[in-house]
Design a protein around this motif. Structure first.
Motif, short mmCIF file in Angstrom:
data_model
loop_
_atom_site.label_atom_id
_atom_site.label_comp_id
_atom_site.label_asym_id
_atom_site.label_seq_id
_atom_site.Cartn_x
_atom_site.Cartn_y
_atom_site.Cartn_z
N ALA A 55 0.84 -1.20 0.00
CA ALA A 55 0.00 0.00 0.00
C ALA A 55 0.87 1.25 0.00
O ALA A 55 0.58 2.23 -0.70
N PHE A 56 1.93 1.23 0.77
CA PHE A 56 2.88 2.34 0.82
C PHE A 56 3.46 2.61 -0.56
O PHE A 56 3.53 3.77 -1.01
N ALA A 57 3.85 1.55 -1.26
CA ALA A 57 4.44 1.70 -2.59
C ALA A 57 3.47 2.36 -3.56
O ALA A 57 3.85 3.25 -4.35
N GLU A 58 2.21 1.94 -3.52
CA GLU A 58 1.20 2.52 -4.40
C GLU A 58 0.98 4.00 -4.09
O GLU A 58 0.84 4.84 -4.99
N LYS A 59 0.94 4.31 -2.80
CA LYS A 59 0.70 5.70 -2.39
C LYS A 59 1.89 6.59 -2.76
O LYS A 59 1.71 7.74 -3.17
N VAL A 149 12.93 7.22 10.54
CA VAL A 149 11.67 6.50 10.72
C VAL A 149 10.58 7.16 9.89
O VAL A 149 10.35 8.37 10.01
N VAL A 150 9.93 6.38 9.04
CA VAL A 150 8.89 6.91 8.15
C VAL A 150 7.51 6.78 8.78
O VAL A 150 6.64 7.63 8.58
N ASP A 261 9.04 17.67 -2.86
CA ASP A 261 7.79 17.00 -3.18
C ASP A 261 7.90 15.49 -2.99
O ASP A 261 6.96 14.84 -2.52
N GLU A 262 9.04 14.92 -3.35
CA GLU A 262 9.24 13.47 -3.18
C GLU A 262 9.36 13.10 -1.71
O GLU A 262 8.82 12.07 -1.27
N THR A 267 6.63 10.76 3.17
CA THR A 267 6.07 11.02 4.50
C THR A 267 4.56 10.76 4.53
O THR A 267 4.05 10.08 5.43
N ARG A 268 3.84 11.29 3.55
CA ARG A 268 2.39 11.11 3.49
C ARG A 268 2.02 9.63 3.33
O ARG A 268 1.11 9.13 4.00
#
Length: 335
Positions: A55-59, A149-150, A261-262, A267-268
């Motif tokens: 899910a993180f990768a997709e986001k 830490v993310v 932006d990256e 972070t988001r």
């Protein structure tokens, strides 16, 4: 017309057509601007940590508008948890999945988060890891190990899987050789219970149980199922001794090399994937318990936890004193 002149003219015609249609040259530009980063986990493909990673990768792809491509590498492809975090620290890997017990090798105070019976409930755990304690420990880890830490995922309650007997009281641990992570807090916990702590990387724990190198292991119910521990351990004692965390971390230098932006996309995506994982965690835990019983044939018992808490009550203070973290312990208790 020579062959070389034909090729140059042919290429120019194709390029011009591509520019006109908006297909050829923009696709090259996009390919050149995409940055790949690897996120390695020791957990299995069907683990909730890997689900959160996907899910993180997709986001990240969405939030970065395609400039970042996260490649998820589960199932210990890049080694055990300690190896993964070491690789992120030195920049061999861009990202990895770790937890506080492993981070305590770099920042001793981090081990406080993984002490037994530390939290009265899930809400207190969230206040700790999301609040000043978690932020301070994260800053210390970044300074000491070059990893950032993310997010903070819910690792869940850890219980005990045994080959030949169940655990009903603290004394039942006496002499039991138990597999656990390579983390000081875990070692001290089971030494205090009279067991023989045996740190073994996750990819090797099944064979260690199968061959009798150890008598037991401790971990989440999900780990017990996804690593097929039920095949070699038919007893599950719900000791719920540690409420564990987990987190995605990124190499600090790599993170600094990204655009603003990256960085925001990372972070988001970290926050959003953790929020989703936490929300689904306890329902998934119930599912794993059901599958361990119905599919794995595991016998489950629920011991009275009060004697375990009493047996380990002094460990929190002694560990905090050794780790120079009495202030951190006080903040957790007050949360």
């Amino acid at each position: 017309m020579t062959q070389s002149k034909f090729n140059r003219r042919q290429f120019g015609a194709i390029a011009a057509a591509g520019l006109a249609t908006g297909v050829f040259m923009p696709s090259i530009a996009r390919a050149q601007s995409t940055k790949a980063l690897r996120l390695a986990l020791h957990t299995q493909i069907d683990s909730e940590q890997n689900i959160a990673a996907m899910a993180f990768a997709e986001k990240v792809k969405d939030y970065s508008k395609g400039t970042l491509d996260v490649q998820v590498l589960p199932a210990a492809q890049m080694g055990g948890q300690r190896e993964i975090i070491e690789s992120v620290s030195i920049g061999v890997l861009e990202m990895g999945f770790g937890e506080s017990g492993i981070y305590s090798s770099y920042v001793s105070q981090f081990g406080i988060l993984a002490l037994p019976y530390m939290y009265k409930d899930f809400d207190q755990w969230q206040r700790v890891v999301d609040g000043p304690v978690g932020q301070d420990l994260g800053a210390r880890l970044e300074a000491a190990a070059n990893v950032r830490v993310v997010n903070m995922l819910m690792g869940g309650y850890r219980s005990t899987f045994l080959r030949t007997k169940a655990i009903n009281a603290p004394d039942d641990f006496h002499g039991v050789k138990i597999r656990l992570p390579e983390a000081p807090a875990f070692v001290k916990t089971f030494a205090a219970l009279g067991a023989t702590p045996t740190p073994i990387p996750a990819p090797e724990m099944y064979s260690a149980l199968q061959t009798g190198v150890v008598d037991a292991m401790e971990g989440s119910l999900e780990t017990g199922f996804t690593y097929k521990i039920y095949e070699v351990c038919k007893h599950l004692s719900l000791t719920r001794h540690i409420l564990n965390d987990g987190s995605f971390v990124i190499n600090t230098d790599f993170f600094a090399s990204l655009s603003a932006d990256e960085q925001d996309a990372i972070t988001r995506a970290g926050i959003d994937s953790a929020t989703e994982q936490r929300a689904a965690h306890f329902a998934r835990t119930d599912m794993w318990l059901k599958r361990l019983v119905e599919e794995g044939g595991v016998e489950v018992n629920e011991p009275d936890l009060a004697p375990f808490m009493e047996k380990l009550s002094s460990l929190q203070d002694s560990f905090a004193a050794e780790a120079n973290a009495t202030d951190v312990l006080a903040q957790i208790r007050a949360a």
